[in-house]
Design a protein around this motif. Structure first.
Motif, PDB file in Angstrom:
ATOM      1  N   HIS A  12       9.107 -10.900 -15.354  1.00  0.00           N
ATOM      2  CA  HIS A  12       7.849 -11.306 -15.967  1.00  0.00           C
ATOM      3  C   HIS A  12       7.918 -11.245 -17.487  1.00  0.00           C
ATOM      4  N   GLY A  13       8.538 -10.193 -18.008  1.00  0.00           N
ATOM      5  CA  GLY A  13       8.739 -10.100 -19.444  1.00  0.00           C
ATOM      6  C   GLY A  13       7.834  -9.096 -20.108  1.00  0.00           C
ATOM      7  N   ASN A  14       6.561  -9.077 -19.693  1.00  0.00           N
ATOM      8  CA  ASN A  14       5.622  -8.166 -20.332  1.00  0.00           C
ATOM      9  C   ASN A  14       4.643  -7.618 -19.305  1.00  0.00           C
ATOM     10  N   LEU A  15       5.219  -7.207 -18.203  1.00  0.00           N
ATOM     11  CA  LEU A  15       4.385  -6.839 -17.063  1.00  0.00           C
ATOM     12  C   LEU A  15       3.530  -5.614 -17.331  1.00  0.00           C
ATOM     13  N   ARG A  16       4.091  -4.656 -18.036  1.00  0.00           N
ATOM     14  CA  ARG A  16       3.346  -3.426 -18.308  1.00  0.00           C
ATOM     15  C   ARG A  16       2.024  -3.719 -19.003  1.00  0.00           C
ATOM     16  N   GLN A  17       2.107  -4.465 -20.094  1.00  0.00           N
ATOM     17  CA  GLN A  17       0.881  -4.776 -20.832  1.00  0.00           C
ATOM     18  C   GLN A  17      -0.039  -5.680 -20.019  1.00  0.00           C
ATOM     19  N   GLN A  48       3.411  -6.917  -4.860  1.00  0.00           N
ATOM     20  CA  GLN A  48       2.397  -5.860  -4.801  1.00  0.00           C
ATOM     21  C   GLN A  48       2.881  -4.498  -5.271  1.00  0.00           C
ATOM     22  N   THR A  49       4.163  -4.366  -5.483  1.00  0.00           N
ATOM     23  CA  THR A  49       4.678  -3.060  -5.929  1.00  0.00           C
ATOM     24  C   THR A  49       5.395  -3.152  -7.277  1.00  0.00           C
ATOM     25  N   ALA A  50       5.253  -4.276  -7.913  1.00  0.00           N
ATOM     26  CA  ALA A  50       5.963  -4.479  -9.189  1.00  0.00           C
ATOM     27  C   ALA A  50       5.577  -3.431 -10.229  1.00  0.00           C
ATOM     28  N   HIS A  51       4.350  -2.984 -10.177  1.00  0.00           N
ATOM     29  CA  HIS A  51       3.873  -2.048 -11.201  1.00  0.00           C
ATOM     30  C   HIS A  51       4.610  -0.720 -11.174  1.00  0.00           C
ATOM     31  N   TYR A  52       5.271  -0.407 -10.046  1.00  0.00           N
ATOM     32  CA  TYR A  52       5.930   0.903  -9.956  1.00  0.00           C
ATOM     33  C   TYR A  52       7.100   1.050 -10.915  1.00  0.00           C
ATOM     34  N   ARG A  53       7.568  -0.061 -11.462  1.00  0.00           N
ATOM     35  CA  ARG A  53       8.612   0.024 -12.494  1.00  0.00           C
ATOM     36  C   ARG A  53       8.018   0.462 -13.820  1.00  0.00           C
ATOM     37  N   HIS A  54       6.676   0.449 -13.925  1.00  0.00           N
ATOM     38  CA  HIS A  54       6.050   0.749 -15.217  1.00  0.00           C
ATOM     39  C   HIS A  54       5.069   1.910 -15.150  1.00  0.00           C
ATOM     40  N   PHE A  55       4.454   2.097 -13.978  1.00  0.00           N
ATOM     41  CA  PHE A  55       3.514   3.204 -13.829  1.00  0.00           C
ATOM     42  C   PHE A  55       3.847   3.960 -12.555  1.00  0.00           C
ATOM     43  N   LYS A  56       3.956   5.266 -12.700  1.00  0.00           N
ATOM     44  CA  LYS A  56       4.355   6.087 -11.564  1.00  0.00           C
ATOM     45  C   LYS A  56       3.282   6.107 -10.486  1.00  0.00           C
ATOM     46  N   SER A  57       2.034   5.834 -10.863  1.00  0.00           N
ATOM     47  CA  SER A  57       0.942   5.828  -9.889  1.00  0.00           C
ATOM     48  C   SER A  57      -0.259   5.101 -10.483  1.00  0.00           C
TER      49      SER A  57
END
Lengths: 214, 214
Positions: A12-17, A48-57
């Motif tokens: 995605h490139g900037n998924l965290r933000q 649905q689980t992509a965020h786990y690379r950026h947020f632990k929970s």
DNA sequence: GGCCTAAGTTGACAACGTAAACATCTAAGC
DNA sequence: GCTTAGATGTTTACGTTGTCAACTTAGGCC
């Protein structure tokens, strides 16, 4: 066949933000309780689980929003302070107003910033330091006000607490209003008071500051 | 075979109140977000959907708690008012203190009472009337204070709003503390201010009331 | 040019809120 | 005193959620 203009979107490139932004957008109009990470992921267009690379929970996402919030708040307050240096009375009121205005403009961040104090501040050291810095902005101002004889000579935590009560109280009540979508009942005295508060927060701040004036 | 001493437990008898009580107990130490109806049902010892005979949804349970809360708050305020009738200054301070004390003693109810304003007040008419009654307690006092020349002569919503800000602000910040389980950091100025507020809320109320004194 | 690692995906699991259909008790009317 | 309707509680089921483990992809470094 023409060259594929759409580059690979596996990354995605900037998924965290993106997650932070999408969450903030959602929280502007709904509660943290009802926020769904999977729904955010669907909106953004990732798994649905992509965020786990950026947020632990889920809470870690909220903590990130709170940290962002504290930093933005600190900036807004500093700017207000620099902009109105001439007269301490004006400075203090404007800082209070900046706090309130920022809170109602970014209710989702303010909510997180406040909720974060409740829940998991110990787990997120960055959150703790960010919150300390924000509060120091207030205590520094109070100290200065006492030093120049603008405020009554009392303990700093006492005066700081009283003023924190005021700006937080205003912000909290106004956020109530901003989330009450259509309920501007004319015959509801509570709604009237909030409406009044909303239209001229400066008046209430100026009024309440009188209580600690020398 | 002796007569069965344990009467039939198919019908619980007071399930509605049991759910409210269990929810309140839970909410004293955790957020509404994390409350699970199934867990409550397990604790009470009924099936996981038993509550649907008493509450149309999870939010309806919260609304019921909020209504209970408004009624209790009204009672507490009325009592404080009757108990200190002699001197208006004392009356007003004691009512404010009663509000704050009730809020920190019943944080879960206060939270619901405030959250209910945000979310679904329109769906629960009883909630609307209960909230109006509570706010009238405040406006009535303010009106009286203006009439006897105790407060500055300004619009009632303005003064009521300012004082609401104060008591709600104090209550909100103190609830933050009551839920911060172990985080009484000595070097955290924010925690210091809250601690100060907690140990003598009357002092802050008396201080802030000065701002609307004639 | 091959590999390492960060970033994203797939599939699975238990828990949740809710709904519909079913079971059981209670009380009111004859 | 029996019947029966309605209130109360249960069972089963569905779709959704947060999280985990195992897998795949892509880009930068030697």
């Amino acid at each position: 066949m023409p060259k594929q203009t759409v580059v690979s979107r596996y990354h995605h490139g900037n998924l965290r933000q993106s997650f932070i932004d999408a969450a903030c957008e959602y929280l502007k109009h709904a509660s943290a309780e009802s926020l769904s990470l999977r729904e955010l992921a669907r909106e953004i267009g990732v798994s649905q689980t992509a965020h786990y690379r950026h947020f632990k929970s889920k809470n870690a996402l909220f903590a990130a929003i709170a940290i962002d919030g504290f930093e933005l708040l600190h900036k807004v307050i500093s700017e207000a302070q620099e902009k109105h240096e001439e007269d301490f009375s004006v400075t203090f009121t404007e800082v209070g107003l900046a706090y309130v205005n920022w809170a109602i403009t970014n209710p989702e961040k303010y909510q997180m910033l406040h909720d974060s104090l409740l829940i998991d501040i110990a787990q997120y050291p960055a959150l703790l330091t960010a919150s300390k810095q924000s509060f120091e902005d207030l205590t520094n101002l109070i100290e200065k006000g006492i030093a120049i004889g603008f405020f009554i000579p009392r303990a700093v935590p006492e005066l700081a607490g009283a003023m924190w009560v005021c700006v937080h109280g205003i912000a909290s009540l106004l956020m109530t209003r901003s989330k009450m979508l259509s309920a501007a009942d004319v015959d509801n005295p509570a709604a009237q008071a909030i409406e009044q508060l909303s239209q001229d927060p400066r008046a209430t701040i100026e009024l309440l500051v009188q209580s600690i004036r020398r």
